[in-house]
Motif scaffolding. Structure first.
Motif, PDB file in Angstrom:
ATOM      1  N   VAL A  46      -8.544   7.799   0.346  1.00 27.43           N
ATOM      2  CA  VAL A  46      -9.784   7.052   0.141  1.00 27.43           C
ATOM      3  C   VAL A  46      -9.775   6.331  -1.199  1.00 27.43           C
ATOM      4  CG1 VAL A  46     -12.263   7.359  -0.273  1.00 27.43           C
ATOM      5  CG2 VAL A  46     -11.206   8.368   1.736  1.00 27.43           C
ATOM      6  N   SER A  47      -9.030   6.854  -2.180  1.00 22.27           N
ATOM      7  CA  SER A  47      -8.944   6.174  -3.473  1.00 22.27           C
ATOM      8  C   SER A  47      -8.223   4.839  -3.362  1.00 22.27           C
ATOM      9  CB  SER A  47      -8.227   7.056  -4.499  1.00 22.27           C
ATOM     10  OG  SER A  47      -6.823   7.108  -4.268  1.00 22.27           O
ATOM     11  N   LEU A  48      -7.485   4.652  -2.270  1.00 24.39           N
ATOM     12  CA  LEU A  48      -6.735   3.412  -2.060  1.00 24.39           C
ATOM     13  C   LEU A  48      -7.461   2.429  -1.153  1.00 24.39           C
ATOM     14  CD1 LEU A  48      -3.287   5.138  -1.636  1.00 24.39           C
ATOM     15  CD2 LEU A  48      -3.881   3.580  -3.491  1.00 24.39           C
ATOM     16  N   GLU A  49      -8.134   2.935  -0.104  1.00 27.11           N
ATOM     17  CA  GLU A  49      -8.900   2.080   0.798  1.00 27.11           C
ATOM     18  C   GLU A  49      -9.699   2.957   1.750  1.00 27.11           C
ATOM     19  OE1 GLU A  49      -6.392  -0.355   3.265  1.00 27.11           O
ATOM     20  OE2 GLU A  49      -5.981   1.295   4.636  1.00 27.11           O
ATOM     21  N   PRO A  50     -10.729   2.385   2.433  1.00 27.08           N
ATOM     22  CA  PRO A  50     -11.442   3.163   3.449  1.00 27.08           C
ATOM     23  C   PRO A  50     -10.451   3.729   4.469  1.00 27.08           C
ATOM     24  CG  PRO A  50     -12.618   1.137   2.997  1.00 27.08           C
ATOM     25  CD  PRO A  50     -11.301   1.033   2.272  1.00 27.08           C
ATOM     26  N   THR A  51     -10.650   4.988   4.830  1.00 23.69           N
ATOM     27  CA  THR A  51      -9.612   5.755   5.523  1.00 23.69           C
ATOM     28  C   THR A  51     -10.117   6.314   6.840  1.00 23.69           C
ATOM     29  OG1 THR A  51      -8.580   6.347   3.414  1.00 23.69           O
ATOM     30  CG2 THR A  51      -8.103   7.768   5.290  1.00 23.69           C
ATOM     31  N   ASP A  52      -9.273   6.262   7.867  1.00 28.99           N
ATOM     32  CA  ASP A  52      -9.608   6.824   9.166  1.00 28.99           C
ATOM     33  C   ASP A  52      -9.401   8.335   9.169  1.00 28.99           C
ATOM     34  OD1 ASP A  52     -10.015   4.366  11.107  1.00 28.99           O
ATOM     35  OD2 ASP A  52      -8.372   3.874   9.766  1.00 28.99           O
ATOM     36  N   SER A  53     -10.055   9.025  10.087  1.00 32.90           N
ATOM     37  CA  SER A  53      -9.961  10.486  10.109  1.00 32.90           C
ATOM     38  C   SER A  53      -8.777  10.982  10.931  1.00 32.90           C
ATOM     39  CB  SER A  53     -11.267  11.098  10.627  1.00 32.90           C
ATOM     40  OG  SER A  53     -11.504  10.770  11.979  1.00 32.90           O
ATOM     41  N   LEU A  79       0.812  -1.215   0.000  1.00 33.03           N
ATOM     42  CA  LEU A  79       0.000   0.000   0.000  1.00 33.03           C
ATOM     43  C   LEU A  79       0.847   1.269   0.000  1.00 33.03           C
ATOM     44  CD1 LEU A  79      -3.107  -0.653   2.274  1.00 33.03           C
ATOM     45  CD2 LEU A  79      -3.112   0.120  -0.092  1.00 33.03           C
ATOM     46  N   THR A  80       2.022   1.227   0.610  1.00 34.99           N
ATOM     47  CA  THR A  80       2.857   2.428   0.587  1.00 34.99           C
ATOM     48  C   THR A  80       3.410   2.660  -0.818  1.00 34.99           C
ATOM     49  OG1 THR A  80       4.819   1.189   1.340  1.00 34.99           O
ATOM     50  CG2 THR A  80       3.458   2.238   3.020  1.00 34.99           C
ATOM     51  N   ARG A  81       3.765   1.611  -1.522  1.00 33.68           N
ATOM     52  CA  ARG A  81       4.214   1.758  -2.910  1.00 33.68           C
ATOM     53  C   ARG A  81       3.068   2.277  -3.781  1.00 33.68           C
ATOM     54  NH1 ARG A  81       8.466   3.089  -5.630  1.00 33.68           N
ATOM     55  NH2 ARG A  81       9.394   2.331  -3.694  1.00 33.68           N
ATOM     56  N   ALA A  82       1.870   1.747  -3.573  1.00 30.95           N
ATOM     57  CA  ALA A  82       0.710   2.225  -4.331  1.00 30.95           C
ATOM     58  C   ALA A  82       0.436   3.696  -4.027  1.00 30.95           C
ATOM     59  CB  ALA A  82      -0.512   1.380  -4.009  1.00 30.95           C
ATOM     60  N   LEU A 120      -5.341  15.170   0.494  1.00 30.86           N
ATOM     61  CA  LEU A 120      -4.829  13.980   1.152  1.00 30.86           C
ATOM     62  C   LEU A 120      -5.946  12.981   1.425  1.00 30.86           C
ATOM     63  CD1 LEU A 120      -2.510  12.447   2.516  1.00 30.86           C
ATOM     64  CD2 LEU A 120      -2.985  13.757   4.605  1.00 30.86           C
ATOM     65  N   ALA A 121      -7.089  13.478   1.900  1.00 34.70           N
ATOM     66  CA  ALA A 121      -8.214  12.593   2.197  1.00 34.70           C
ATOM     67  C   ALA A 121      -8.697  11.885   0.935  1.00 34.70           C
ATOM     68  CB  ALA A 121      -9.353  13.387   2.824  1.00 34.70           C
ATOM     69  N   ALA A 122      -8.847  12.623  -0.156  1.00 36.39           N
ATOM     70  CA  ALA A 122      -9.320  12.021  -1.409  1.00 36.39           C
ATOM     71  C   ALA A 122      -8.332  11.001  -1.932  1.00 36.39           C
ATOM     72  CB  ALA A 122      -9.555  13.118  -2.446  1.00 36.39           C
ATOM     73  N   LEU A 123      -7.052  11.318  -1.814  1.00 44.42           N
ATOM     74  CA  LEU A 123      -6.025  10.392  -2.283  1.00 44.42           C
ATOM     75  C   LEU A 123      -6.055   9.094  -1.476  1.00 44.42           C
ATOM     76  CD1 LEU A 123      -2.413  11.391  -3.194  1.00 44.42           C
ATOM     77  CD2 LEU A 123      -2.807   9.427  -1.716  1.00 44.42           C
ATOM     78  N   ALA A 143      -2.308   5.405   8.761  1.00 50.35           N
ATOM     79  CA  ALA A 143      -1.081   6.073   9.207  1.00 50.35           C
ATOM     80  C   ALA A 143       0.029   5.888   8.188  1.00 50.35           C
ATOM     81  CB  ALA A 143      -0.661   5.543  10.573  1.00 50.35           C
ATOM     82  N   ASP A 144       0.195   4.665   7.682  1.00 48.22           N
ATOM     83  CA  ASP A 144       1.231   4.394   6.678  1.00 48.22           C
ATOM     84  C   ASP A 144       0.977   5.181   5.391  1.00 48.22           C
ATOM     85  OD1 ASP A 144       2.321   2.558   8.443  1.00 48.22           O
ATOM     86  OD2 ASP A 144       1.673   0.792   7.325  1.00 48.22           O
ATOM     87  N   ILE A 145      -0.274   5.109   4.913  1.00 55.21           N
ATOM     88  CA  ILE A 145      -0.613   5.728   3.630  1.00 55.21           C
ATOM     89  C   ILE A 145      -0.506   7.250   3.710  1.00 55.21           C
ATOM     90  CG2 ILE A 145      -2.516   6.138   2.025  1.00 55.21           C
ATOM     91  CD1 ILE A 145      -3.485   3.296   2.671  1.00 55.21           C
ATOM     92  N   ALA A 146      -1.099   7.845   4.736  1.00 57.51           N
ATOM     93  CA  ALA A 146      -1.096   9.304   4.845  1.00 57.51           C
ATOM     94  C   ALA A 146       0.320   9.843   5.001  1.00 57.51           C
ATOM     95  CB  ALA A 146      -1.973   9.741   6.012  1.00 57.51           C
TER      96      ALA A 146
END
Length: 289
Positions: free
Chosen positions: A117-124, A49-52, A112-115, A90-93
């Motif tokens: 969420v495009s990868l997976e459901p995201t925490d706030s 996911l970090t590479r993606a 950042l939020a849109a990016l 945390a990793d993705i953001a």
């Protein structure tokens, strides 16, 4: 090289059917994922996911995809995985912000939020303030204002549940059945932030945790709830798509050692063998200087 960090979460303060769809407010804690992005060849054991994420940031700013192979991502995190502690967010953001900074750009919270969420459901947890967030579409983000400070005794179960698996469960009927209670919880969160009241936030979290039992029940929940009440804690919060539970308290006001003893006496440590005393923190991704 650019370095960024994002906090994990002790589940959610609230999550459910709010303002017409499923939304959440994460509970950021002082447990971080730190990510370094630098020039270099990709590591063989990088988290997919970090590479993606890095590749998505490159596309966002119009860079050629081939540039990805000249950038290295290193993640430093001990946040438990697949427990409902926002380890992936945390990793993705952190990766997104570090990548953008390394390339000479910045991402605002909406981007950042849109990016993410495009990868997976995201925490706030990626927002500076407690935020009501549409974690699947990023269509709604309502900041609650400065929130009161409190601590949590995080109860970690060995049970793992990936967020994607939770979102495949049929949930809408149960979520809508609890909509009135979640609206009440949402109002209590706003009131708690406006009045700097951890008690109000605890009430909101407890309402949401009780509603969550219909979807993803936590073992010995009634016993935990009785312990919260008998010890005068602020409340109980849960990971609505994971296994972790948080007992909301003030380490200077409440007797944490007695609480640990009581958990053991009632055999609750069998369900929750790992316990972590943490503090609620402000969310948001921070760049290291």
């Amino acid at each position: 090289m650019s370095v960024a960090r994002c906090p994990g979460s002790c589940g959610e303060i609230i999550q459910g059917w709010i303002l017409g769809s499923e939304k959440l407010i994460s509970c950021p804690i002082d447990w971080y994922s730190t990510v370094e992005v630098r020039d270099g060849s990709p590591l063989a054991n990088e988290r997919p996911l970090t590479r993606a994420t890095l590749e998505t940031v490159l596309a966002h700013f119009g860079y050629p995809a081939a540039l990805s192979q000249t950038l290295r991502v290193e993640v430093h995190s001990t946040i438990p995985i697949a427990k409902g502690m926002a380890s992936s967010t945390a990793d993705i953001a952190a990766t997104a912000v570090a990548t953008a900074h390394h390339l000479g750009h910045r991402l605002d919270e909406a981007e950042l939020a849109a990016l993410c969420v495009s990868l997976e459901p995201t925490d706030s947890t990626l927002f500076d303030q407690l935020t009501l967030f549409d974690h699947q579409q990023a269509c709604t983000r309502i900041a609650c204002g400065p929130s009161p400070e409190f601590d949590l005794l995080v109860l970690e179960s060995p049970v793992i549940l990936r967020t994607a698996d939770y979102h495949r469960l049929p949930r809408e009927a149960a979520l809508q059945a609890s909509a009135a209670r979640l609206h009440q919880a949402w109002e209590k969160v706003q009131a708690g932030c406006a009045s700097n009241s951890p008690e109000r936030l605890g009430e909101a979290a407890t309402i949401s945790a009780i509603a969550s039992q219909a979807l993803l029940p936590k073992p010995e929940f009634a016993t935990l709830l009785s312990l919260v009440e008998s010890c005068g804690l602020y409340g109980i919060n849960v990971a609505h798509s994971g296994s972790v539970v948080g007992l909301m308290l003030d380490r200077h006001r409440h007797d944490v050692e007695y609480l640990r003893w009581a958990l053991a006496q009632q055999k609750l440590s069998d369900c929750w063998p790992k316990q972590h005393l943490v503090s609620k923190v402000s969310g948001g991704v921070q760049l290291s200087t």
